[in-house]
Motif scaffolding. Structure first.
Motif, PDB file in Angstrom:
ATOM      1  N   ALA A 235      50.919  38.065  35.516  1.00 34.07           N
ATOM      2  CA  ALA A 235      52.298  38.355  35.903  1.00 34.07           C
ATOM      3  C   ALA A 235      52.451  38.484  37.413  1.00 34.07           C
ATOM      4  CB  ALA A 235      52.777  39.627  35.212  1.00 34.07           C
ATOM      5  N   ASP A 236      51.399  38.954  38.096  1.00 33.46           N
ATOM      6  CA  ASP A 236      51.498  39.112  39.549  1.00 33.46           C
ATOM      7  C   ASP A 236      51.011  37.877  40.312  1.00 33.46           C
ATOM      8  OD1 ASP A 236      48.837  39.383  38.964  1.00 33.46           O
ATOM      9  OD2 ASP A 236      48.574  41.332  39.933  1.00 33.46           O
ATOM     10  N   ASP A 237      50.663  36.802  39.592  1.00 33.61           N
ATOM     11  CA  ASP A 237      50.272  35.558  40.261  1.00 33.61           C
ATOM     12  C   ASP A 237      51.484  34.797  40.774  1.00 33.61           C
ATOM     13  OD1 ASP A 237      47.505  35.762  40.033  1.00 33.61           O
ATOM     14  OD2 ASP A 237      47.477  34.846  38.040  1.00 33.61           O
ATOM     15  N   CYS A 238      52.604  34.929  40.053  1.00 34.67           N
ATOM     16  CA  CYS A 238      53.847  34.274  40.451  1.00 34.67           C
ATOM     17  C   CYS A 238      54.970  34.872  39.615  1.00 34.67           C
ATOM     18  CB  CYS A 238      53.777  32.755  40.261  1.00 34.67           C
ATOM     19  SG  CYS A 238      53.663  32.229  38.539  1.00 34.67           S
ATOM     20  N   ASP A 239      56.212  34.533  39.942  1.00 34.41           N
ATOM     21  CA  ASP A 239      57.319  35.041  39.138  1.00 34.41           C
ATOM     22  C   ASP A 239      57.529  34.139  37.925  1.00 34.41           C
ATOM     23  OD1 ASP A 239      59.104  32.833  39.855  1.00 34.41           O
ATOM     24  OD2 ASP A 239      59.299  33.813  41.802  1.00 34.41           O
TER      25      ASP A 239
END
Length: 281
Positions: A239-243
């Motif tokens: 989830a915190d790799d991209c939106d």
């Protein structure tokens, strides 16, 4: 773990596991311990060989046919309303004996993304009375963008996936053409795509080479591997790799490129509701 329920292990399953492990086990092995965990479409395999002198030697890779057999076994083990297992411990002995133990109700030994559990319950529903509290709590977590992790088999529309399906990791000349076209299409769309080659096994257990495309998605990635009669699409994006929007656009572009170029398709029943939303299906 405890095999408290009947688990549908066919003669073909035993033959596949035994022959594949024997082919890759080191000299002097007495048994190989396979540890496999799966939630939704993501499986995590490992294997350790034990030699006659007690030395433990991790296998550098678990044969893809073993992974596929375990994946299919998990589906076949589902009991309506009661779910299926999360962990499988399979011990293969050099003398031909194979034993197995399964974890149906405790948290898997490997950590998975929370969204995977909701997807797993959608595919393998459990009645409330047999849903462990830890699983109910994770599945009831607020919805939203939780990242994406999956391994999907894309095949011709008339293909039939089964436990005894022969997996051949050879990239054919036709599939190489597809790989080039898909890479060019995604690169034209602005994606960083890298071609790589890895070792696998053909339909008779011999070493072969397959081609894969690795697509960068923020801090995560997608991998598109080209086997004979099978395209393996792996996604690992936290989830915190991209939106969510960035991932959705990338995933839909990749799937559209695969299906338009190869005519291989993602079976409708393969993806969960969450995954179908991400893919716009």
């Amino acid at each position: 773990m405890s095999e408290s329920r009947a688990t549908a292990m066919s003669p073909e399953f035993y033959q596949t596991i035994g022959s594949q492990i024997a082919a890759v086990a080191p000299a002097g092995w007495t048994h190989v311990a396979i540890r496999y965990s799966q939630v939704a479409h993501v499986g995590q395999p490992s294997a350790i060989a034990v030699l006659r002198d007690g030395t433990r030697v991790p296998l550098p890779r678990v044969p893809i046919k073993v992974i596929h057999a375990l994946h299919q076994l998990r589906t076949a083990s589902y009991q309506p309303g009661a779910g299926t297992w999360f962990d499988a411990d399979v011990d293969v002995c050099a003398d031909g004996r194979i034993t197995a133990d399964f974890n149906y109700d405790n948290p898997p030994r490997v950590e998975f993304d929370p969204s995977a559990y909701a997807a797993d319950l959608e595919k393998f529903p459990r009645a409330p009375a047999v849903t462990p509290a830890w699983l109910a709590d994770i599945a009831a977590a607020p919805t939203g963008w939780h990242g994406a992790r999956w391994q999907f088999d894309l095949m011709p529309t008339d293909a039939n996936s089964s436990v005894d399906m022969v997996i051949d990791a050879t990239t054919t000349a036709e599939a190489h053409v597809w790989a080039v076209a898909i890479r060019e299409r995604l690169q034209t769309g602005g994606y960083a795509v890298h071609a790589q080659f890895d070792q696998g096994e053909d339909g008779r257990g011999n070493a072969t080479t397959y081609e894969a495309l690795v697509v960068e998605v923020g801090g995560g990635y997608m991998s598109i591997a080209f086997f004979r009669d099978l395209i393996l699409w792996t996604v690992d994006v936290a989830a915190d790799d991209c939106d969510a929007e960035t991932f959705q656009v990338a995933a839909r572009a990749a799937l559209a490129a695969i299906e338009a170029t190869s005519n291989y398709v993602l079976p409708a029943q393969a993806a969960s509701a969450y995954e179908r939303t991400l893919l716009g299906r």
